[in-house]
Design a protein around this motif. Structure first.
Motif, PDB file in Angstrom:
ATOM      1  N   ILE A 101       1.013  -1.144   0.065  1.00  0.00           N
ATOM      2  CA  ILE A 101      -0.109  -0.133  -0.104  1.00  0.00           C
ATOM      3  C   ILE A 101       0.815   1.254  -0.147  1.00  0.00           C
ATOM      4  O   ILE A 101       0.611   2.330  -0.800  1.00  0.00           O
ATOM      5  CB  ILE A 101      -1.032  -0.007   1.211  1.00  0.00           C
ATOM      6  CG1 ILE A 101      -2.001  -1.214   0.982  1.00  0.00           C
ATOM      7  CG2 ILE A 101      -1.813   1.251   1.156  1.00  0.00           C
ATOM      8  CD1 ILE A 101      -2.830  -1.392   2.225  1.00  0.00           C
ATOM      9  N   ALA A 102       2.002   1.232   0.831  1.00  0.00           N
ATOM     10  CA  ALA A 102       2.679   2.506   0.798  1.00  0.00           C
ATOM     11  C   ALA A 102       3.313   2.667  -0.313  1.00  0.00           C
ATOM     12  O   ALA A 102       3.638   3.626  -1.174  1.00  0.00           O
ATOM     13  CB  ALA A 102       3.979   2.079   1.834  1.00  0.00           C
ATOM     14  N   GLN A 103       3.951   1.665  -1.093  1.00  0.00           N
ATOM     15  CA  GLN A 103       4.413   1.705  -2.468  1.00  0.00           C
ATOM     16  C   GLN A 103       3.550   2.383  -3.591  1.00  0.00           C
ATOM     17  O   GLN A 103       3.764   3.026  -4.288  1.00  0.00           O
ATOM     18  CB  GLN A 103       5.097   0.264  -3.116  1.00  0.00           C
ATOM     19  CG  GLN A 103       6.354  -0.087  -2.146  1.00  0.00           C
ATOM     20  CD  GLN A 103       7.427   0.905  -2.666  1.00  0.00           C
ATOM     21  OE1 GLN A 103       7.711   0.887  -3.818  1.00  0.00           O
ATOM     22  NE2 GLN A 103       8.404   0.877  -1.565  1.00  0.00           N
ATOM     23  N   TYR A 104       2.427   1.739  -3.512  1.00  0.00           N
ATOM     24  CA  TYR A 104       1.232   2.202  -4.309  1.00  0.00           C
ATOM     25  C   TYR A 104       1.074   3.623  -3.910  1.00  0.00           C
ATOM     26  O   TYR A 104       0.746   4.467  -5.042  1.00  0.00           O
ATOM     27  CB  TYR A 104      -0.039   1.452  -4.079  1.00  0.00           C
ATOM     28  CG  TYR A 104      -1.256   1.980  -4.504  1.00  0.00           C
ATOM     29  CD1 TYR A 104      -1.590   2.052  -5.988  1.00  0.00           C
ATOM     30  CD2 TYR A 104      -2.139   2.797  -3.789  1.00  0.00           C
ATOM     31  CE1 TYR A 104      -2.691   2.813  -6.321  1.00  0.00           C
ATOM     32  CE2 TYR A 104      -3.245   3.274  -4.098  1.00  0.00           C
ATOM     33  CZ  TYR A 104      -3.632   3.347  -5.589  1.00  0.00           C
ATOM     34  OH  TYR A 104      -4.567   4.047  -6.079  1.00  0.00           O
ATOM     35  N   GLN A 105       1.017   4.166  -2.870  1.00  0.00           N
ATOM     36  CA  GLN A 105       0.560   5.499  -2.798  1.00  0.00           C
ATOM     37  C   GLN A 105       1.775   6.287  -2.999  1.00  0.00           C
ATOM     38  O   GLN A 105       1.753   7.682  -3.325  1.00  0.00           O
ATOM     39  CB  GLN A 105       0.421   5.768  -1.163  1.00  0.00           C
ATOM     40  CG  GLN A 105      -0.768   5.059  -0.577  1.00  0.00           C
ATOM     41  CD  GLN A 105      -1.250   5.222   0.773  1.00  0.00           C
ATOM     42  OE1 GLN A 105      -0.157   5.091   1.710  1.00  0.00           O
ATOM     43  NE2 GLN A 105      -2.321   5.179   1.167  1.00  0.00           N
ATOM     44  N   GLU A 106       3.137   6.140  -3.207  1.00  0.00           N
ATOM     45  CA  GLU A 106       4.268   6.800  -3.780  1.00  0.00           C
ATOM     46  C   GLU A 106       4.239   6.976  -5.301  1.00  0.00           C
ATOM     47  O   GLU A 106       4.898   7.747  -5.659  1.00  0.00           O
ATOM     48  CB  GLU A 106       5.442   6.056  -3.210  1.00  0.00           C
ATOM     49  CG  GLU A 106       5.704   5.937  -1.847  1.00  0.00           C
ATOM     50  CD  GLU A 106       5.977   7.055  -1.152  1.00  0.00           C
ATOM     51  OE1 GLU A 106       6.610   8.225  -1.831  1.00  0.00           O
ATOM     52  OE2 GLU A 106       5.428   7.551  -0.107  1.00  0.00           O
ATOM     53  N   THR A 107       3.088   6.043  -5.911  1.00  0.00           N
ATOM     54  CA  THR A 107       3.437   6.170  -7.575  1.00  0.00           C
ATOM     55  C   THR A 107       2.650   7.769  -7.712  1.00  0.00           C
ATOM     56  O   THR A 107       1.735   8.370  -7.209  1.00  0.00           O
ATOM     57  CB  THR A 107       2.795   5.220  -8.059  1.00  0.00           C
ATOM     58  OG1 THR A 107       1.294   5.068  -7.590  1.00  0.00           O
ATOM     59  CG2 THR A 107       3.558   3.765  -7.836  1.00  0.00           C
TER      60      THR A 107
ATOM     61  N   ALA B 170      -1.230   7.284  -8.556  1.00  0.00           N
ATOM     62  CA  ALA B 170      -2.147   7.291  -7.476  1.00  0.00           C
ATOM     63  C   ALA B 170      -2.170   8.676  -6.771  1.00  0.00           C
ATOM     64  O   ALA B 170      -3.460   8.974  -6.396  1.00  0.00           O
ATOM     65  CB  ALA B 170      -1.338   6.133  -6.408  1.00  0.00           C
ATOM     66  N   LYS B 171      -1.138   9.225  -6.974  1.00  0.00           N
ATOM     67  CA  LYS B 171      -1.317  10.758  -6.413  1.00  0.00           C
ATOM     68  C   LYS B 171      -2.256  11.568  -7.102  1.00  0.00           C
ATOM     69  O   LYS B 171      -2.976  12.569  -6.614  1.00  0.00           O
ATOM     70  CB  LYS B 171       0.016  11.273  -6.340  1.00  0.00           C
ATOM     71  CG  LYS B 171       1.086  10.857  -5.154  1.00  0.00           C
ATOM     72  CD  LYS B 171       2.463  11.390  -5.131  1.00  0.00           C
ATOM     73  CE  LYS B 171       3.137  10.668  -4.131  1.00  0.00           C
ATOM     74  NZ  LYS B 171       4.473  11.345  -3.958  1.00  0.00           N
TER      75      LYS B 171
ATOM     76  N   ARG C 273      -6.862   3.132  -8.886  1.00  0.00           N
ATOM     77  CA  ARG C 273      -7.065   2.555  -7.569  1.00  0.00           C
ATOM     78  C   ARG C 273      -6.735   1.244  -7.379  1.00  0.00           C
ATOM     79  O   ARG C 273      -6.657   0.485  -8.274  1.00  0.00           O
ATOM     80  CB  ARG C 273      -8.768   2.715  -7.438  1.00  0.00           C
ATOM     81  CG  ARG C 273      -9.142   4.316  -7.506  1.00  0.00           C
ATOM     82  CD  ARG C 273     -10.683   4.360  -7.295  1.00  0.00           C
ATOM     83  NE  ARG C 273     -10.638   4.084  -5.745  1.00  0.00           N
ATOM     84  CZ  ARG C 273     -11.654   4.073  -5.212  1.00  0.00           C
ATOM     85  NH1 ARG C 273     -12.961   4.091  -5.723  1.00  0.00           N
ATOM     86  NH2 ARG C 273     -11.881   4.015  -3.799  1.00  0.00           N
TER      87      ARG C 273
END
Length: 109
Positions: free
Chosen positions: A83-89, A92-93, A98
């Motif tokens: 989830i943390a890796q996904y939020q860094e892309t 996603a930002k 999703r």
């Protein structure tokens, strides 16, 4: 026997506005998971990211990554890191993509 109740199945579902964004995120997440599995010698079976069986709904492209494992604290930590890796892309930002994580789904996305 690699099916429930002998193991757990985790499905990481990706939904994107464009097919390319969906492919990019799916590849990034799969690469991250593959590196962690190899580096930490996790006892999981990781399948390649692929389009979902119904790959487009309401002009959104869908992809999935399937993991077979025994669910426990180590898997919770791994999913938190995903989830943390996904939020860094950047996708996603910008809200273009999703992600959903499902444990032992009744259907596989």
């Amino acid at each position: 026997m690699k099916y429930p109740p002998f193991c757990d199945i985790i499905v990481i579902g990706i939904t994107a506005q464009t097919e390319q964004d969906g492919k990019n995120i799916t590849q990034k997440i799969h690469s991250y998971l593959k590196n962690r599995v190899v580096k930490e010698n996790l006892g999981i079976i990781l399948y390649q990211g692929m389009p979902a069986p119904i790959d487009k709904i309401k002009n959104k492209y869908r992809f999935r990554i399937i993991i077979k494992c025994k669910f426990g604290d180590d898997m919770i930590k791994l999913m938190e890191d995903v989830i943390a890796q996904y939020q860094e892309t950047k996708e996603a930002k910008l809200g273009k993509v999703r992600m959903a994580i499902d444990l032992n789904p009744s259907n596989w996305y």
